[in-house]
Design a protein around this motif. Structure first.
Motif, mmCIF file in Angstrom:
data_model
loop_
_atom_site.group_PDB
_atom_site.id
_atom_site.type_symbol
_atom_site.label_atom_id
_atom_site.label_comp_id
_atom_site.label_asym_id
_atom_site.label_seq_id
_atom_site.Cartn_x
_atom_site.Cartn_y
_atom_site.Cartn_z
ATOM 1 N N LYS A 406 0.824 -1.217 0.000
ATOM 2 C CA LYS A 406 0.000 0.000 0.000
ATOM 3 C C LYS A 406 0.858 1.267 0.000
ATOM 4 C CE LYS A 406 -4.247 -1.876 1.948
ATOM 5 N NZ LYS A 406 -5.306 -1.738 2.970
ATOM 6 N N GLU A 422 -11.062 4.325 -5.325
ATOM 7 C CA GLU A 422 -11.033 3.020 -4.658
ATOM 8 C C GLU A 422 -10.892 1.876 -5.658
ATOM 9 O OE1 GLU A 422 -14.350 2.506 -2.070
ATOM 10 O OE2 GLU A 422 -13.882 4.279 -0.855
ATOM 11 N N GLU A 423 -11.557 2.002 -6.796
ATOM 12 C CA GLU A 423 -11.478 0.951 -7.805
ATOM 13 C C GLU A 423 -10.061 0.794 -8.325
ATOM 14 O OE1 GLU A 423 -13.418 -0.170 -12.177
ATOM 15 O OE2 GLU A 423 -14.220 1.506 -11.000
ATOM 16 N N GLN A 425 -7.378 1.588 -6.666
ATOM 17 C CA GLN A 425 -6.597 1.031 -5.560
ATOM 18 C C GLN A 425 -6.706 -0.488 -5.543
ATOM 19 O OE1 GLN A 425 -4.597 2.641 -3.379
ATOM 20 N NE2 GLN A 425 -4.070 0.819 -2.195
ATOM 21 N N VAL A 426 -7.918 -1.005 -5.738
ATOM 22 C CA VAL A 426 -8.133 -2.454 -5.763
ATOM 23 C C VAL A 426 -7.353 -3.080 -6.908
ATOM 24 C CG1 VAL A 426 -9.843 -4.269 -6.136
ATOM 25 C CG2 VAL A 426 -10.373 -2.348 -4.625
ATOM 26 N N ASP A 427 -7.414 -2.447 -8.078
ATOM 27 C CA ASP A 427 -6.686 -2.976 -9.241
ATOM 28 C C ASP A 427 -5.190 -3.007 -8.981
ATOM 29 O OD1 ASP A 427 -9.031 -3.280 -10.640
ATOM 30 O OD2 ASP A 427 -8.833 -1.381 -11.738
ATOM 31 N N GLU A 429 -3.711 -3.265 -6.119
ATOM 32 C CA GLU A 429 -3.398 -4.270 -5.100
ATOM 33 C C GLU A 429 -3.471 -5.689 -5.659
ATOM 34 O OE1 GLU A 429 -5.495 -3.722 -1.412
ATOM 35 O OE2 GLU A 429 -4.984 -1.577 -1.325
ATOM 36 N N THR A 430 -4.107 -5.860 -6.811
ATOM 37 C CA THR A 430 -4.048 -7.172 -7.470
ATOM 38 C C THR A 430 -2.722 -7.349 -8.196
ATOM 39 O OG1 THR A 430 -5.075 -6.369 -9.514
ATOM 40 C CG2 THR A 430 -6.549 -7.213 -7.799
ATOM 41 N N LYS A 433 0.488 -7.428 -4.486
ATOM 42 C CA LYS A 433 -0.403 -8.055 -3.504
ATOM 43 C C LYS A 433 -0.018 -7.702 -2.069
ATOM 44 C CE LYS A 433 -1.406 -11.852 -6.669
ATOM 45 N NZ LYS A 433 -2.699 -11.290 -7.057
ATOM 46 N N TYR A 434 -0.944 -8.008 -1.152
ATOM 47 C CA TYR A 434 -0.797 -7.603 0.247
ATOM 48 C C TYR A 434 0.434 -8.224 0.896
ATOM 49 C CZ TYR A 434 -2.464 -12.217 1.702
ATOM 50 O OH TYR A 434 -2.582 -13.558 1.913
#
Length: 463
Positions: A406, A422-423, A425-427, A429-430, A433-434
């Motif tokens: 992040k 937010e969308e 951000q999700v992309d 993070e794929t 990865k975390y």
């Protein structure tokens, strides 16, 4: 996007000036930029090109006696010199410590258009470019006088065909319509009479000159004034007009900050330009400092120069084939010394057609994967380009090796994108990865994949 990054891109061609803007402050950064020196040495690639009127006369006579094949070779050689001049300029844009002068030279280059295709004399094109560079931060009226009496402009706008017994209005029209006042602020009679004042102005040794046997000394009425006026006097009258400052302030705001400048800003800065007697340096300083304080990110589409040089800087590509960069710019519609017409590059949405967007995607893929953009990536007309399509460049990306997925996403977003949702951000993070470990082997490749995904977004195309 970090404000220093935003203005590094606007006042230059990459993120290179971020630390200078942050450490010096914008005002000191501008002062240093205004003081930057101009190299007056004629580049070696022009050594064998004709320079004097005598050289051109001999060349014309020689063409009458040599074969068609020899003529084609002469034309080919000068075309190659023109390509060398483009490469020389791109390298100046990349290497200058304070590239605002080159950014401003490029602005004037697209305001006072004169293409090699029409002028056909490389030395005149170089002289034209040097006038723009030397006067980049100077007086607009003085620059207009210099340019109107340059060999490149009198050839490009057909004033070589303007004589008292056969008037050509091209230069007179563009002086009013595109260089100074804009449509609606003059009459057709002003164009006709201005052309009489410019009749006989043709190529000279280092600048255009009047030829007495074809100049027109008729008394004319020009923008309400009556008399016998030559180029300098015509331009003095133009700059007395109420609307003289607004066309150029609109174009300055469009070039640096807004694709669609607010009209109140055009008038506000135009009125100031008149107050300072058309001196560009105080105008630029006022615009940049005042607009710096505003939240203006995303108000302008990146031109091809900024797009490609930002990628080069972010990926730490130290060596890049500037001939290929030249080809990239041409394919993106930003051919240096080769604008499509006298109006120049329109910019704005035209920098992001579907074809241009695909080319930017493909170029980002190649560079992020360490592959050079090659002579086969685009159609091109430069025979000197490398044939090695798959040459690999060393690329790297700066990121915080002690961070998390992040924080690294946030770090790159701050450098590359003016906004994120937010969308997105999700992309991201794929991609990163975390459980991403920034110290693991191959971590940089993962960050490069994230970078590649970011620079393909519409938001990256904006500044």
């Amino acid at each position: 996007m970090n404000k220093a990054t935003l203005w590094s891109l606007r006042l230059g061609f990459s993120n290179k000036e971020v630390h200078k803007i942050e450490s010096l402050g914008l005002e000191k950064f501008l002062e240093n930029s205004f003081k930057s020196k101009v190299d007056t040495i004629i580049p070696a690639f022009l050594n064998d090109s004709p320079k004097s009127l005598e050289d051109l006369k001999k060349l014309r006579q020689n063409r009458k006696t040599i074969s068609a094949e020899a003529i084609r070779e002469m034309v080919k050689k000068e075309n190659q010199v023109s390509q060398e001049m483009k490469v020389w300029w791109i390298e100046k844009m990349i290497s200058d410590d304070f590239p605002l002068r080159e950014k401003m030279t490029c602005f004037w280059h697209n305001h006072f258009v004169a293409t090699f295709q029409k002028v056909k004399v490389n030395h005149w094109i170089f002289q034209h470019n040097q006038i723009l560079r030397e006067h980049a931060f100077g007086n607009f009226k003085t620059l207009t006088k210099k340019i109107v009496q340059s060999n490149a402009i009198v050839r490009y706008l057909d004033n070589v065909d303007n004589r008292r017994d056969k008037i050509n209005e091209n230069l007179s029209r563009e002086l009013l319509e595109l260089f100074t006042l804009g449509i609606g602020n003059y009459t057709e009679n002003d164009i006709k009479n201005g052309a009489k004042g410019l009749a006989g102005l043709g190529p000279g040794e280092n600048a255009a000159q009047y030829r007495k046997f074809i100049e027109d000394n008729e008394t004319i009425t020009y923008l309400g004034k009556k008399g016998t006026f030559k180029a300098d006097a015509l331009i003095d009258i133009i700059f007395e007009q109420k609307n003289a400052p607004y066309l150029i302030t609109r174009k300055i705001l469009k070039w640096f900050i807004y694709d669609n400048p607010p009209e109140d800003l055009v008038l506000y800065y135009g009125d100031y330009l008149r107050e300072v007697d058309f001196e560009m340096q105080p105008l630029l300083k006022k615009i940049f400092i005042e607009e710096f304080s505003k939240n203006t990110g995303g108000s302008k589409i990146k031109d091809p120069l900024v797009f490609i040089l930002q990628l080069k800087h972010e990926l730490h590509i130290d060596t890049i084939n500037t001939r290929l960069l030249n080809t990239f710019l041409k394919q993106q519609g930003m051919d240096l010394f080769g604008q499509p017409n006298v109006k120049g590059w329109n910019g704005g949405k035209e920098w992001l057609s579907s074809q241009i967007y695909v080319q930017r995607h493909n170029t980002a893929d190649l560079l992020c994967n360490g592959k050079a953009i090659s002579r086969f990536t685009f159609n091109n007309d430069d025979p000197l380009l490398s044939k090695n399509q798959n040459r690999v460049s060393k690329v790297s990306i700066d990121f915080d090796a002690s961070g998390t997925n992040k924080t690294i996403i946030a770090e790159l977003q701050d450098r590359l994108l003016f906004q994120m949702n937010e969308e997105m951000q999700v992309d991201f993070e794929t991609v990163l990865k975390y459980d991403f470990n920034p110290k693991s082997e191959g971590a940089e490749n993962a960050v490069l994949r994230l970078f590649n995904a970011m620079v393909k977004l519409p938001e990256f195309q904006l500044i």
